[in-house]
Design an enzyme around this catalytic site. Structure first.
Site, PDB file in Angstrom:
ATOM      1  N   GLU A 121      15.479   3.554 -13.554  1.00 38.93           N
ATOM      2  CA  GLU A 121      14.647   4.665 -14.021  1.00 38.93           C
ATOM      3  C   GLU A 121      13.297   4.203 -14.535  1.00 38.93           C
ATOM      4  O   GLU A 121      12.386   4.973 -14.716  1.00 38.93           O
ATOM      5  CB  GLU A 121      15.372   5.457 -15.115  1.00 38.93           C
ATOM      6  CG  GLU A 121      16.560   6.219 -14.614  1.00 38.93           C
ATOM      7  CD  GLU A 121      16.206   7.101 -13.425  1.00 38.93           C
ATOM      8  OE1 GLU A 121      15.351   7.992 -13.577  1.00 38.93           O
ATOM      9  OE2 GLU A 121      16.787   6.888 -12.344  1.00 38.93           O
ATOM     10  N   ASP A 174     -11.736  -2.095  10.846  1.00 41.08           N
ATOM     11  CA  ASP A 174     -10.531  -1.340  10.482  1.00 41.08           C
ATOM     12  C   ASP A 174     -10.871   0.027   9.917  1.00 41.08           C
ATOM     13  O   ASP A 174     -11.883   0.186   9.235  1.00 41.08           O
ATOM     14  CB  ASP A 174      -9.765  -2.057   9.357  1.00 41.08           C
ATOM     15  CG  ASP A 174      -8.954  -3.220   9.860  1.00 41.08           C
ATOM     16  OD1 ASP A 174      -8.800  -3.342  11.078  1.00 41.08           O
ATOM     17  OD2 ASP A 174      -8.483  -3.995   9.013  1.00 41.08           O
TER      18      ASP A 174
END
Ligand code: ADE
Length: 253
Positions: A121, A174
């Site tokens: 968690e 890119d």
């Protein structure tokens, strides 16, 4: 570049780091990736890395001691005070700053990174407050652990380290590096099922090809991610072309 990864599941990293550019970069000693199992830094016989949250609540929380001790062990191998003090210690968490090509570029400038993969968690807040120097999220969704996020980050960063990609020019075009999406690419055959490669690409005219690449990048970005255009480096002429494309009135600035 050296990257140390703290994780409960070091085996998850074996496959992605054994292929392609990673393998080549590791073999050529351009990068080294050291995996540390957080459980190896526990002292009880069950190697407990997590515990119940104070105040109740669901799930378990990663304990602080093994994470602090793992980082201290890594830091003890560093001989330069300056490097120790500036070393990024990054927690992968959905609460972190949103990862981007810009952040990948920033991190590729360091010679050493430490990544901590959160799990369960959460992680004891004292790790965040007193150990971690940066928190990064790879997107607005929740993964079951930080491992996949760490792999994404390492991939994006490592390919920017000089020498890792075969051709030094390849990251420059890119998508996102220029602030625009990449232009469409074609290879042989010149005609496939009656679909022909755009003629300009076969022309051998480098100036015309560069112009076509730029136009296509702009058209593609305007169509798919128009919000990126606000930050992209465009000429006035290009801005006017986009405004025409999007049916907007041009602003003269
Ligand atoms: N851990 C869980 N979800 C994550 C995310 N979106 N980014 C980084 N680490 C995470």
């Amino acid at each position: 570049m050296r990257i140390d990864v703290l994780t409960l599941f070091p085996e998850m990293f074996q496959v992605p780091f054994s292929f392609g550019i990673f393998k080549r970069a590791i073999d050529h000693k351009l990068i080294s990736i050291n995996l540390h199992n957080i459980r190896d830094y526990t002292h009880d016989k069950h190697h407990t890395a997590d515990d119940y949250p104070y105040g109740g609540g669901s799930g378990m929380v990663l304990k602080p001691e093994p994470i602090f001790e793992a980082i201290e062990a890594i830091k003890s191998e560093i001989h330069f005070e300056e490097e120790k003090n500036t070393l990024p210690i990054i927690l992968l968490t959905p609460q972190g700053r949103l990862f981007s090509q810009q952040i990948a570029l920033e991190l590729s400038g360091y010679s050493h990174l430490i990544l901590i993969c959160g799990h369960y968690e959460g992680i004891d807040e004292r790790v965040r407050e007193h150990l971690v120097t940066d928190e990064i999220s790879i997107g607005d969704y929740v993964l079951s652990g930080g491992e996949l996020a760490a792999m994404v980050l390492v991939d994006a960063v490592v390919r920017l380290v000089p020498g890792v990609l075969g051709s030094a020019a390849s990251p420059i075009d890119d998508s996102h590096t220029t602030g625009l999406l990449e232009y469409p690419q074609y290879t042989r055959p010149p005609v496939y099922r009656e679909w022909a490669v755009p003629e300009v690409l076969l022309s051998g005219n480098h100036a015309q090809i560069a112009k076509w690449h730029r136009e296509q990048s702009i058209i593609r970005t305007a169509g798919r991610r128009p919000e990126l255009l606000n930050k992209a480096n465009l000429s006035l002429e290009e801005r006017q072309k986009i405004d025409r494309l999007l049916g907007k009135q041009s602003k003269v600035v």
